[in-house]
Design a protein around this motif. Structure first.
Motif, PDB file in Angstrom:
ATOM      1  N   HIS A 296      11.556   2.304   8.284  1.00 35.73           N
ATOM      2  CA  HIS A 296      11.975   1.002   9.100  1.00 35.73           C
ATOM      3  C   HIS A 296      11.264  -0.089   8.521  1.00 35.73           C
ATOM      4  CE1 HIS A 296       7.913   2.200  10.893  1.00 35.73           C
ATOM      5  NE2 HIS A 296       7.916   1.216  11.261  1.00 35.73           N
ATOM      6  N   GLU A 297      10.052  -0.057   7.771  1.00 34.72           N
ATOM      7  CA  GLU A 297       9.235  -1.171   7.219  1.00 34.72           C
ATOM      8  C   GLU A 297      10.019  -1.540   5.941  1.00 34.72           C
ATOM      9  OE1 GLU A 297       5.528   0.454   6.592  1.00 34.72           O
ATOM     10  OE2 GLU A 297       4.819   0.178   8.658  1.00 34.72           O
ATOM     11  N   ILE A 298      10.419  -0.650   5.157  1.00 37.34           N
ATOM     12  CA  ILE A 298      11.415  -1.084   3.923  1.00 37.34           C
ATOM     13  C   ILE A 298      12.630  -1.559   4.260  1.00 37.34           C
ATOM     14  CG2 ILE A 298      12.210   0.089   1.818  1.00 37.34           C
ATOM     15  CD1 ILE A 298      10.482   2.351   2.137  1.00 37.34           C
ATOM     16  N   ARG A 299      13.123  -1.405   5.436  1.00 35.50           N
ATOM     17  CA  ARG A 299      14.247  -1.785   6.003  1.00 35.50           C
ATOM     18  C   ARG A 299      14.141  -3.229   6.365  1.00 35.50           C
ATOM     19  NH1 ARG A 299      18.846  -0.500   8.926  1.00 35.50           N
ATOM     20  NH2 ARG A 299      19.994  -2.606   9.587  1.00 35.50           N
ATOM     21  N   ALA A 300      13.139  -3.389   7.068  1.00 31.85           N
ATOM     22  CA  ALA A 300      12.684  -4.723   7.413  1.00 31.85           C
ATOM     23  C   ALA A 300      12.375  -5.609   6.394  1.00 31.85           C
ATOM     24  CB  ALA A 300      11.549  -4.788   8.513  1.00 31.85           C
ATOM     25  N   LYS A 301      11.658  -5.415   5.383  1.00 27.33           N
ATOM     26  CA  LYS A 301      11.664  -6.197   4.031  1.00 27.33           C
ATOM     27  C   LYS A 301      13.100  -6.549   3.511  1.00 27.33           C
ATOM     28  CE  LYS A 301       7.102  -6.717   3.953  1.00 27.33           C
ATOM     29  NZ  LYS A 301       6.416  -8.049   4.072  1.00 27.33           N
ATOM     30  N   LEU A 302      13.896  -5.462   3.455  1.00 26.96           N
ATOM     31  CA  LEU A 302      15.023  -5.680   2.794  1.00 26.96           C
ATOM     32  C   LEU A 302      15.986  -6.565   3.655  1.00 26.96           C
ATOM     33  CD1 LEU A 302      15.950  -2.019   1.492  1.00 26.96           C
ATOM     34  CD2 LEU A 302      15.348  -3.913   0.084  1.00 26.96           C
ATOM     35  N   ASP A 303      15.881  -6.851   4.908  1.00 23.38           N
ATOM     36  CA  ASP A 303      16.757  -7.435   5.822  1.00 23.38           C
ATOM     37  C   ASP A 303      16.374  -8.990   5.532  1.00 23.38           C
ATOM     38  OD1 ASP A 303      18.093  -5.703   7.009  1.00 23.38           O
ATOM     39  OD2 ASP A 303      16.464  -5.323   8.557  1.00 23.38           O
TER      40      ASP A 303
ATOM     41  N   LEU B 216      19.505  -5.516  -4.348  1.00 20.20           N
ATOM     42  CA  LEU B 216      18.968  -4.638  -3.540  1.00 20.20           C
ATOM     43  C   LEU B 216      17.826  -4.028  -4.323  1.00 20.20           C
ATOM     44  CD1 LEU B 216      21.581  -2.897  -1.253  1.00 20.20           C
ATOM     45  CD2 LEU B 216      19.501  -3.924  -0.695  1.00 20.20           C
ATOM     46  N   VAL B 217      17.971  -3.610  -5.512  1.00 20.84           N
ATOM     47  CA  VAL B 217      17.032  -2.834  -6.346  1.00 20.84           C
ATOM     48  C   VAL B 217      15.807  -3.557  -6.577  1.00 20.84           C
ATOM     49  CG1 VAL B 217      16.702  -1.423  -8.500  1.00 20.84           C
ATOM     50  CG2 VAL B 217      18.870  -1.063  -7.062  1.00 20.84           C
ATOM     51  N   ARG B 218      16.124  -4.915  -6.812  1.00 24.14           N
ATOM     52  CA  ARG B 218      15.142  -5.665  -7.396  1.00 24.14           C
ATOM     53  C   ARG B 218      14.210  -6.115  -6.090  1.00 24.14           C
ATOM     54  NH1 ARG B 218      18.321 -10.459 -10.847  1.00 24.14           N
ATOM     55  NH2 ARG B 218      18.521  -9.306 -12.932  1.00 24.14           N
ATOM     56  N   THR B 219      14.870  -6.342  -4.974  1.00 22.74           N
ATOM     57  CA  THR B 219      13.978  -6.427  -3.985  1.00 22.74           C
ATOM     58  C   THR B 219      13.279  -5.265  -3.546  1.00 22.74           C
ATOM     59  OG1 THR B 219      15.787  -7.818  -3.060  1.00 22.74           O
ATOM     60  CG2 THR B 219      14.055  -7.242  -1.679  1.00 22.74           C
ATOM     61  N   LEU B 220      13.750  -3.946  -3.888  1.00 24.97           N
ATOM     62  CA  LEU B 220      12.867  -2.796  -3.519  1.00 24.97           C
ATOM     63  C   LEU B 220      11.901  -2.656  -4.461  1.00 24.97           C
ATOM     64  CD1 LEU B 220      13.393  -0.102  -1.891  1.00 24.97           C
ATOM     65  CD2 LEU B 220      14.523   0.791  -3.839  1.00 24.97           C
ATOM     66  N   ALA B 221      12.022  -2.830  -5.754  1.00 24.83           N
ATOM     67  CA  ALA B 221      11.059  -2.920  -6.729  1.00 24.83           C
ATOM     68  C   ALA B 221       9.576  -3.834  -6.289  1.00 24.83           C
ATOM     69  CB  ALA B 221      11.238  -2.947  -7.918  1.00 24.83           C
TER      70      ALA B 221
END
Length: 515
Positions: free
Chosen positions: A174-181, A233-238
């Motif tokens: 849920h923390e990863i999801r919040a950052k992606l949002d 999405l992948v850039r933000t994830l890294a």
């Protein structure tokens, strides 16, 4: 000569003859000139020397050098090269002696024989003194002086593995999801699936191999139309995880031996992104875009060097294997150092637009009667997100081999952008396009404002382009060009408001002066 254990600096030596590393060829012998040679190549060299007939040279004679593959007249070290005229004179003298047609004055005396014996002894001495300088005994000369054994392979050391992210520091899904949002608009199901997959993967990396249960990694396959945010999405994830990321394009990959990038080049890019740190690279993310371009070509009689063969070559990367990759280069050659990278803990994310896949899915969904009362309309699913109902058999029919699909267990689909999503993308993310222009003009002490109807006009134009979020940047850059050029001319301008009329070309921006 030294063996490879002396002066060990953590690297494997490479045989300068066969180019094998010590982990393959065994112990190395160090030769002069910082040259390393394995036992097999040294034994072959000595066998070659023993097979040569050196008898004539030990007797001081100088016959033609055919046994060495050298032309007649080759001089050993310490000997002058014989001239053709001297050779002919010697033959004539020998013929005269054999015929006996000589005077007594020309017969050799005892003193002449002593001089001849002395010259023979000097000749033998010169030959023996020149042997150590002979080319086949000087390994640096044998190798042409160009290979010094400097190409080395980094050795794996036990206990050097250190996880980049500790288990307690891994953000929850849920923390990863919040950052992606904060950066990505929409794509709720995709962000949820990515958050769970990445969370489970780095828990596996942080804890290492479990003794009772071995956790397998979850490579991902992202399917979505162009401009839907796959790469973003992948850039933000890294960025969130702070791990090395390599983004590559599958269109340049070819089968080994053909023009283009080898399959191992994707690992080379990750190693470069990790500053050539093998431990960091082995825990990074590799994003391969345009993976749908590797689909098998239908009805093709030519060799497909950038399609199915590349899929087969990537199987070992996705599964996990030790790959020898060059350091600081995208291609292997004799003068570039290499290292071993294990791909077992590298997360592979493949993505592609898969143009035409929606038609394959519709055909499968419309398998029922095509005529009669039970017939289904062909355009029943046109207004729905058809890609969300993709199955493995659809991807296989598209042209991806089953072995490749099986190594990408997580299939994530992204939906097409709507007009409302375009409006949100313009202003809501942290690094939205409009916020970037507002920051640029703020540096000139000018306030930039966009009206609501202006955003809707931009979204309407972008939806007509059918290139996704990339169309937004092209549209805004076009109408902001004149503003960015004219505003710095007048220091009295305080506020610039972009209106719908200016976007549609029927009016201009509203400019307010300071004070």
């Amino acid at each position: 000569m030294e063996d490879y254990n002396q002066n060990d600096n953590g690297y494997e030596s490479i045989c300068s003859v066969c180019r094998r590393s010590e982990s393959v060829a065994g112990k190395m012998l160090k030769m002069p000139g910082n040259t390393w040679i394995c036992n097999d190549c040294m034994q072959k060299t000595m066998d070659m020397v023993n097979a040569m007939d050196l008898g004539p040279y030990m007797n001081g004679e100088m016959p033609p050098m055919g046994g060495f593959g050298m032309p007649f007249g080759f001089a050993m070290p310490g000997q002058p090269k014989p001239e053709a005229s001297q050779t002919e004179e010697k033959k004539d003298a020998d013929s005269v002696v054999e015929s006996g047609d000589t005077d007594s004055e020309d017969q050799p005396t005892k003193e002449d024989k002593k001089d001849d014996d002395k010259s023979k002894d000097d000749n033998v001495k010169n030959v023996m003194g020149g042997m150590p300088r002979f080319s086949f005994l000087n390994m640096n000369d044998l190798l042409g002086g160009g290979f010094s054994g400097s190409r080395k392979v980094k050795k794996k050391k036990k206990g050097e593995y250190k996880p980049l992210i500790e288990l307690k520091d891994i953000p929850a899904p849920h923390e990863i999801r919040a950052k992606l949002d904060e950066y990505v608009i929409g794509q709720d199901m995709a962000k949820k699936a990515i958050s769970v997959a990445v969370y489970n993967h780095y828990k596996r990396v942080a804890t290492g191999t479990q003794e009772d249960i071995e956790i397998e990694k979850s490579n991902m396959l992202m399917i979505g139309p162009t401009g839907s945010g796959k790469t973003y999405l992948v850039r933000t994830l890294a960025k969130i995880l702070n791990v090395p990321l390599a983004i590559t394009d599958a269109t340049s990959l070819t089968e080994a031996g053909y023009i283009g990038d080898d399959i191992e080049s994707v690992v080379s890019k990750l190693l470069a992104a990790a500053d050539n740190d093998v431990n960091k690279a082995e825990q990074g993310i590799i994003f391969i875009d345009e993976i749908d371009k590797l689909a098998k070509k239908a009805n093709s009689n030519t060799r497909d060097v950038s399609g199915e063969s590349v899929q087969q070559g990537m199987l070992k990367l996705l599964e996990g294997a030790d790959i020898e990759v060059p350091i600081g280069s995208s291609s292997k050659n004799a003068m570039v150092p290499t290292t071993i990278v294990n791909t077992s803990n590298i997360l592979f994310i493949c993505a592609g637009a898969f143009a035409g896949l929606d038609e394959i899915i519709k055909k499968r969904l419309n398998k029922q009667n095509t005529i009669g009362f039970a017939a289904e309309l062909k355009d029943k699913f046109d207004k729905e997100n058809v890609l969300a109902q993709v199955k493995t058999e659809d991807i296989r029919k598209f042209g991806m081999i089953p072995e490749f699909i099986g190594r990408l267990p997580m299939v994530i689909t992204l939906e097409s952008l709507t007009k409302d999503m375009y409006v949100q993308i313009l202003s809501e993310p942290k690094n939205a396009i409009l916020k970037q222009y507002q920051k640029l003009l703020e540096l000139d002490e000018v306030r930039l404002v966009f009206s609501e109807d202006c955003l809707e006009a931009i979204a309407e134009k972008a939806s007509q382009e059918e290139t996704g979020a990339r169309a937004l940047r092209a549209i805004i850059d076009k109408f902001m060009l004149d503003i960015m050029y004219e505003i710095p001319k007048d220091k009295n301008i305080g506020t610039v408001t972009i209106t719908k009329a200016y976007i549609e070309g029927s009016g201009g921006p509203v400019i307010e002066m300071r004070g």
